[in-house]
Structure formats: C-alpha cells, structure tokens
Scaffold this motif. Structure first.
Motif, PDB file in Angstrom:
ATOM      1  N   THR A  54      -6.113  -0.917 -11.084  1.00 20.34           N
ATOM      2  CA  THR A  54      -6.080  -0.248  -9.779  1.00 20.34           C
ATOM      3  C   THR A  54      -7.006   0.963  -9.798  1.00 20.34           C
ATOM      4  N   SER A  55      -6.917   1.762 -10.850  1.00 20.42           N
ATOM      5  CA  SER A  55      -7.803   2.924 -10.977  1.00 20.42           C
ATOM      6  C   SER A  55      -9.260   2.498 -11.003  1.00 20.42           C
ATOM      7  N   GLY A  97      -1.917  -0.554 -13.606  1.00 22.83           N
ATOM      8  CA  GLY A  97      -2.462   0.652 -12.987  1.00 22.83           C
ATOM      9  C   GLY A  97      -3.888   0.928 -13.433  1.00 22.83           C
ATOM     10  N   ALA A 124     -10.340  -8.591  -6.997  1.00 23.60           N
ATOM     11  CA  ALA A 124      -9.235  -8.247  -6.105  1.00 23.60           C
ATOM     12  C   ALA A 124      -9.441  -9.010  -4.812  1.00 23.60           C
ATOM     13  N   THR A 147      -2.393  -7.935  -1.861  1.00 23.81           N
ATOM     14  CA  THR A 147      -3.547  -7.855  -2.747  1.00 23.81           C
ATOM     15  C   THR A 147      -3.186  -8.608  -4.009  1.00 23.81           C
ATOM     16  N   GLU A 150     -10.437   1.379  -7.557  1.00 19.40           N
ATOM     17  CA  GLU A 150     -10.574   2.534  -6.669  1.00 19.40           C
ATOM     18  C   GLU A 150     -11.884   3.280  -6.903  1.00 19.40           C
TER      19      GLU A 150
END
Length: 139
Positions: A127-128, A124, A52, A5, A131
């Motif tokens: 990423t959060s 991060g 992404a 990714t 998600e």
C-alpha cells in the motif's frame, strides 16, 4: 455492488520483460479496463509484477481470474483484497512504472530483497509503495 481494490504479486516467465512487451500489456490492459471501468497501477521490477486493480467487486474478481491464467507470469499471490470507498488511481485505467531500489528504501523491513513474501507478510508495505506512485508520471 461494492467497490474493491485487489493487489497481487507475480513472477514473469522471463527474467527481463522487454519494453515492447510491457507496452503491449499496457495497451491491451488500458483498453479493456476502460471498457470495464477498472482503474489501477502496474509496477515492474527485474522479472516481477505488482498490480492493483480497482472497480466493482464482480468485475475485478472476473478480471483477476483471467489475469491469473495469463501464461506470461506465474506464482501469482493475492496480497490483499479490500472494499474501498474511493479509488486511489481514479484517473488511470492502468498506470505503469518501473520499481527501483530508491522506491523501496523507505519501506519498513526492506533489506534489498523483494519477493512475494515481503509483501504478503505485511500488505501495508505494498500500500505504501503504491501510494508513492499515485502522483508520479507514468507511461
């Protein structure tokens, strides 16, 4: 070939990208990504993008090189690139959503300012954010 990714942040050359132009970007990306077996998500907010890309490493890296040369955006910063065991967006050749304050409110360190540094200093966070969109409808 490993599965990776790659997430990047960029600034649009226009302060506000019209919906018709965003749809053109998505239509082309979805067609190309299906051919390449690349999945992912594109988020847009007030003149910046977060994207992404997921797929085989060589394919994702080649695609990212082409994307980085696109004149519709600038200040492209790789937030991270990691090897993955499974795709987060396995059914999406390119999901899309608009990013709003309510999506950012629960992210640690959010103070109303979102820029490349906000994500680059703590990957991060992105990423959060990604998600939160995994199970939401997109256009």
């Amino acid at each position: 070939m490993p599965l990776v990714t790659l997430v990047y942040f960029s600034v649009a050359y226009k302060k506000e990208v019209p919906d018709a132009e965003l749809m053109d970007i998505l239509t082309i990306a979805r067609k190309n990504n299906k051919t390449l077996n690349v999945t992912g998500m594109l988020l847009y907010r007030d003149g910046f993008f977060i994207q992404a890309l997921e797929g085989e490493q060589a394919i994702v890296e080649d695609l990212y090189t082409k994307i980085a040369q696109d004149s519709r955006h600038k200040n492209i910063i790789t937030v991270y690139q990691n090897e993955i065991s499974k795709r987060l967006f396995m059914d999406w050749f390119m999901g899309f959503n608009r990013l709003e304050d309510r999506h950012l409110a629960d992210i640690e360190g959010y103070d109303g300012v979102v820029d490349a540094e906000f994500f680059a200093t703590k990957p991060g966070r992105v990423t959060s954010l990604l998600e939160t969109f995994r199970n939401r409808p997109y256009f």
